[in-house]
Design a protein around this motif. Sequence first.
Motif, short mmCIF file in Angstrom:
data_model
loop_
_atom_site.label_atom_id
_atom_site.label_comp_id
_atom_site.label_asym_id
_atom_site.label_seq_id
_atom_site.Cartn_x
_atom_site.Cartn_y
_atom_site.Cartn_z
N HIS A 239 -8.62 -88.18 -56.80
CA HIS A 239 -8.73 -87.03 -55.45
C HIS A 239 -9.55 -85.93 -55.33
O HIS A 239 -9.40 -85.65 -56.92
N TRP B 109 -3.56 -82.83 -48.69
CA TRP B 109 -2.67 -83.81 -48.65
C TRP B 109 -2.65 -85.25 -47.84
O TRP B 109 -1.84 -85.67 -47.61
N LYS C 215 6.80 -81.85 -51.16
CA LYS C 215 5.49 -81.17 -51.96
C LYS C 215 5.30 -81.39 -52.96
O LYS C 215 5.03 -82.15 -53.84
N LYS D 155 4.26 -83.74 -56.05
CA LYS D 155 3.37 -84.67 -55.28
C LYS D 155 2.29 -84.47 -56.91
O LYS D 155 1.51 -85.97 -57.15
N ASP E 205 0.72 -77.09 -59.71
CA ASP E 205 0.74 -76.69 -58.10
C ASP E 205 1.59 -76.07 -57.56
O ASP E 205 2.54 -75.40 -58.76
N ARG F 113 -3.74 -86.90 -59.78
CA ARG F 113 -3.64 -88.10 -59.11
C ARG F 113 -5.27 -88.76 -59.32
O ARG F 113 -6.16 -88.05 -58.81
N TRP G 176 -7.81 -83.33 -58.37
CA TRP G 176 -8.30 -84.32 -59.87
C TRP G 176 -9.46 -84.06 -60.38
O TRP G 176 -9.96 -83.50 -61.49
N LEU H 131 -0.61 -83.29 -56.40
CA LEU H 131 -2.11 -84.14 -56.38
C LEU H 131 -3.36 -83.56 -57.18
O LEU H 131 -3.86 -84.66 -58.25
N HIS H 132 -3.35 -83.02 -58.47
CA HIS H 132 -3.96 -82.79 -59.62
C HIS H 132 -4.51 -83.65 -60.51
O HIS H 132 -5.12 -83.54 -61.30
N GLU I 38 -2.98 -89.16 -46.46
CA GLU I 38 -3.31 -90.24 -47.82
C GLU I 38 -3.93 -90.78 -46.45
O GLU I 38 -4.20 -92.17 -46.89
#
Length: 408
Positions: free
Chosen positions: A86, A335, A75, A78, A178, A83, A89, A80-81, A337
Amino acid sequence: MAMLWKFMRVAKYSKTALSPKVKIRGISTHSRHSSSKSVPSDFAASAPCSNTVELLGKSYPQDDYSNVTEKILSKVGKNLHNRKHHPLWLMKEQVKEHFYKHYLGRRGTPLFSVYDSLSPVVTVQQNFDSLLIPQNHASRRKEDNYYLNRDHMLRAHTSAHQWDLIHSGLDAFLAVGDVYRRDTIDNTHYPVFHQMEGVRLFSCHELFSSIKDGEGLQLFEQGHRTAHKQECHTMEAVRLVEFNLKQVLTKLMSHIFGDGLQVRWVDCYFPFTHPSFEMEINFQGEWMEVLGCGVMEQQLVNSAGAQDKIGWAFGLGLERLAMILYDIPDIRLFWSEDERFLKQFIGPHIWQKIKFQPLSRYPPLINDISFWLPSETYSQNDFYDLVRSIGGDLIEKVVLLDEFAHPK
């Protein structure tokens, strides 16, 4: 020695509910109980089978504290914040835009700087010592954290960067990233989630300049610690810092969830702030805790080189806000996809109203398992890590139903 027996219930989503790419890996086991199979309890607490952990281009030697799993290591990075589109984000961008728009410096530029690419690998000193967390504090336990070794770990909170950023000369910043904590398995807990940290420091002039006849007011005094202030702070300074903090956060939440939002403050305890508060909002008729905050411990501020300033800090979870705002029922979905999930959050602007639409109509599959514990060093988070390592994000929830200690 008494033998302890556990009976656990594991609930799984159907594969169509989450990413179709998720696969379940099998592991070899040894029969130890008539109705189950068991594995050594330290499986989930062990790092990959080598003498070092390779992470983000660096090597970390393992020792008796190393307990990060391959699943967790996968992880890292990654982000995600960061991306685009997302939901995490979107939450980060909404908070960032609010601070950029409403809080400006003398030259009309944003007062708060934003740091969203700081490494999640920190030292134990950064994660705990710099925040005045006592050596015997429960939050340091191996059972609750992911350690690379005795000196390095995956940060358990974005507060781990407070001291360094203040020491660099900053007095207003947001840190996003994260964070990693060993935890239970259910729809609101995941071993990796995302936090935003906010810090604002004030000089004597900045705090009192708008107060009539405030020239004689001071930040510091030699007094006594009470429930309302630290021993070194004047009551006038604490009241103004607390007022500013609550005003800033109330405006932020009203901006995200709408005007007329009901807010309440609950006194609480954090090692690095005093007084400390939790903020709760009334959203759709239900009170929900959304963040923790408080007046920064002056010892922390002083040690970072800002002895002439006083400040506040807050920390919020991006998943928590996104689950409330977008009506996302399960933290694992962040998480995913699956394009059916991700496309729901693509819009012309970050403030677009979005309500999550479920991906699957299939009911969960429930399995009951039982096993003997091979040693007394077992932690329930060891089992949760084991489940996540094998079942991945298919596992929705794990519940302890019963336990039995054999008298012999």
